[in-house]
Design a protein around this motif. Structure first.
Motif, PDB file in Angstrom:
ATOM      1  N   UNK A  30       0.768  -1.164  -0.140  1.00 12.54           N
ATOM      2  CA  UNK A  30      -0.081  -0.022  -0.096  1.00 12.54           C
ATOM      3  C   UNK A  30       1.018   1.366   0.080  1.00 12.54           C
ATOM      4  N   UNK A  31       1.701   1.198   1.032  1.00 15.74           N
ATOM      5  CA  UNK A  31       2.695   2.364   1.031  1.00 15.74           C
ATOM      6  C   UNK A  31       4.298   1.799   0.913  1.00 15.74           C
ATOM      7  N   UNK A  32       5.194   2.661   0.369  1.00 18.99           N
ATOM      8  CA  UNK A  32       6.684   2.537   0.321  1.00 18.99           C
ATOM      9  C   UNK A  32       7.006   3.546   1.100  1.00 18.99           C
ATOM     10  N   UNK A  33       8.195   3.230   1.849  1.00 14.59           N
ATOM     11  CA  UNK A  33       8.688   4.267   2.547  1.00 14.59           C
ATOM     12  C   UNK A  33      10.399   4.429   2.180  1.00 14.59           C
ATOM     13  N   UNK A  34      10.983   5.544   2.450  1.00 15.05           N
ATOM     14  CA  UNK A  34      12.242   5.551   2.695  1.00 15.05           C
ATOM     15  C   UNK A  34      12.637   6.395   4.073  1.00 15.05           C
ATOM     16  N   UNK A  47      10.674  10.164   3.383  1.00 15.73           N
ATOM     17  CA  UNK A  47       9.437  10.285   2.363  1.00 15.73           C
ATOM     18  C   UNK A  47       8.820   9.202   1.989  1.00 15.73           C
ATOM     19  N   UNK A  48       7.631   9.111   1.583  1.00 18.45           N
ATOM     20  CA  UNK A  48       6.969   7.820   1.224  1.00 18.45           C
ATOM     21  C   UNK A  48       5.899   8.020   0.032  1.00 18.45           C
ATOM     22  N   UNK A  49       5.798   6.988  -0.573  1.00 17.54           N
ATOM     23  CA  UNK A  49       4.977   6.962  -1.824  1.00 17.54           C
ATOM     24  C   UNK A  49       3.668   5.973  -1.695  1.00 17.54           C
ATOM     25  N   UNK A  50       2.562   6.423  -2.157  1.00 14.40           N
ATOM     26  CA  UNK A  50       1.410   5.487  -2.188  1.00 14.40           C
ATOM     27  C   UNK A  50       1.532   4.456  -3.470  1.00 14.40           C
ATOM     28  N   UNK A  61      14.742  15.314  -2.868  1.00 17.39           N
ATOM     29  CA  UNK A  61      14.483  13.964  -2.913  1.00 17.39           C
ATOM     30  C   UNK A  61      13.333  13.815  -4.053  1.00 17.39           C
ATOM     31  N   UNK A  62      13.622  12.676  -4.953  1.00 10.66           N
ATOM     32  CA  UNK A  62      12.719  12.210  -5.968  1.00 10.66           C
ATOM     33  C   UNK A  62      12.408  10.655  -5.801  1.00 10.66           C
ATOM     34  N   UNK A  63      11.377  10.433  -5.597  1.00  8.11           N
ATOM     35  CA  UNK A  63      11.127   9.029  -5.392  1.00  8.11           C
ATOM     36  C   UNK A  63      10.274   8.569  -6.788  1.00  8.11           C
ATOM     37  N   UNK A  64      10.832   7.356  -7.283  1.00  4.42           N
ATOM     38  CA  UNK A  64      10.244   6.652  -8.396  1.00  4.42           C
ATOM     39  C   UNK A  64       9.641   5.317  -8.154  1.00  4.42           C
ATOM     40  N   UNK A  65       8.657   5.017  -8.506  1.00  2.15           N
ATOM     41  CA  UNK A  65       7.925   3.560  -8.250  1.00  2.15           C
ATOM     42  C   UNK A  65       7.513   3.046  -9.722  1.00  2.15           C
TER      43      UNK A  65
END
Lengths: 114, 113
Positions: A30-34, A47-50, A61-65
């Motif tokens: 559901x969520x992924x975290x750093x 940070x986190x990304x849904x 910071x840039x998060x790529x999923x």
């Protein structure tokens, strides 16, 4: 079972970009975290990304999923010596019967060379 | 300031002694957790509690015990039955256990001498 994999070490020169990669196996995330851990300290949520997003940007910071490949990355622009730390990737996934399970990777130690 | 407070930061214990690590949070979180971290290793879940007066074993509960008598407190006792207790212990909490973000304390170093 669920598994989260990260490379253990990364070295970059000050001012360059750092990219820390993470792969996970649970498709019900559901969520992924750093998280960032400095020596002798606890884990600080960075940070986190849904899971229905593919990118999130927050200052440097840039998060790529990539949900298809189950691949998560954290890019730190203009890396500074203060960014030297261990970075943990973590996922929360639904494990049934109203329960969620949080799984951490083993952490990537980022060393920034002045 | 809201947060999670762990104490003591550093603790030395003789073999055969029990020791209790304190964890207090003022975030009004329902769920609390204890993790163990060994050098160069990731985090391993010891115990977690979803609500007051209830807790469950994690992946490495043997040799540890917990209590959750108050919402804000989740102390961890490292017993003499824990064969290799020297480690860094991290307490964490989240609003609920249903997929909410987990926040961590600053950790406690336990060394057995």
């Amino acid at each position: 079972g669920e598994d989260v994999e990260q490379s253990l070490f990364l070295s970059v020169r000050e001012g360059d970009s750092s990219v820390i990669n993470c792969t996970y196996t649970d498709s019900s995330s559901t969520y992924l975290y750093w998280y960032k851990q400095e020596p002798g300290a606890g884990l600080q949520l960075l940070t986190y990304i849904f899971s229905n997003m593919d990118m999130k940007q927050d200052q440097r910071l840039t998060v790529l999923l990539n949900k298809k490949d189950k691949h998560l990355s954290l890019r730190i622009a203009d890396t500074q010596t203060g960014d030297s730390a261990i970075y943990f990737c973590a996922e929360i996934a639904y494990s049934g019967a109203g329960s969620y399970q949080l799984t951490f990777g083993k952490g990537t130690k980022l060393s920034v060379i002045p | 300031d809201g947060g999670i407070t762990q104490s003591p930061k550093y603790l030395f214990r003789k073999e055969g002694q029990n020791v209790t690590l304190s964890c207090e949070q003022n975030l009004n979180h329902d769920a609390m957790y204890w993790y163990r971290q060994d050098p160069g290793q990731g985090l391993r879940l010891i115990y977690y509690s979803q609500i007051v007066n209830d807790f469950q074993k994690g992946d490495i509960a043997e040799g540890y015990s917990v209590s959750r008598e108050k919402k804000e407190s989740f102390p961890l006792t490292v017993t003499s039955a824990q064969k290799n207790p020297t480690a860094f212990y991290l307490c964490a909490s989240s609003r609920t256990s249903s997929g909410n973000t987990i926040y961590f304390g600053e950790g406690s170093w336990l060394t057995v001498v």
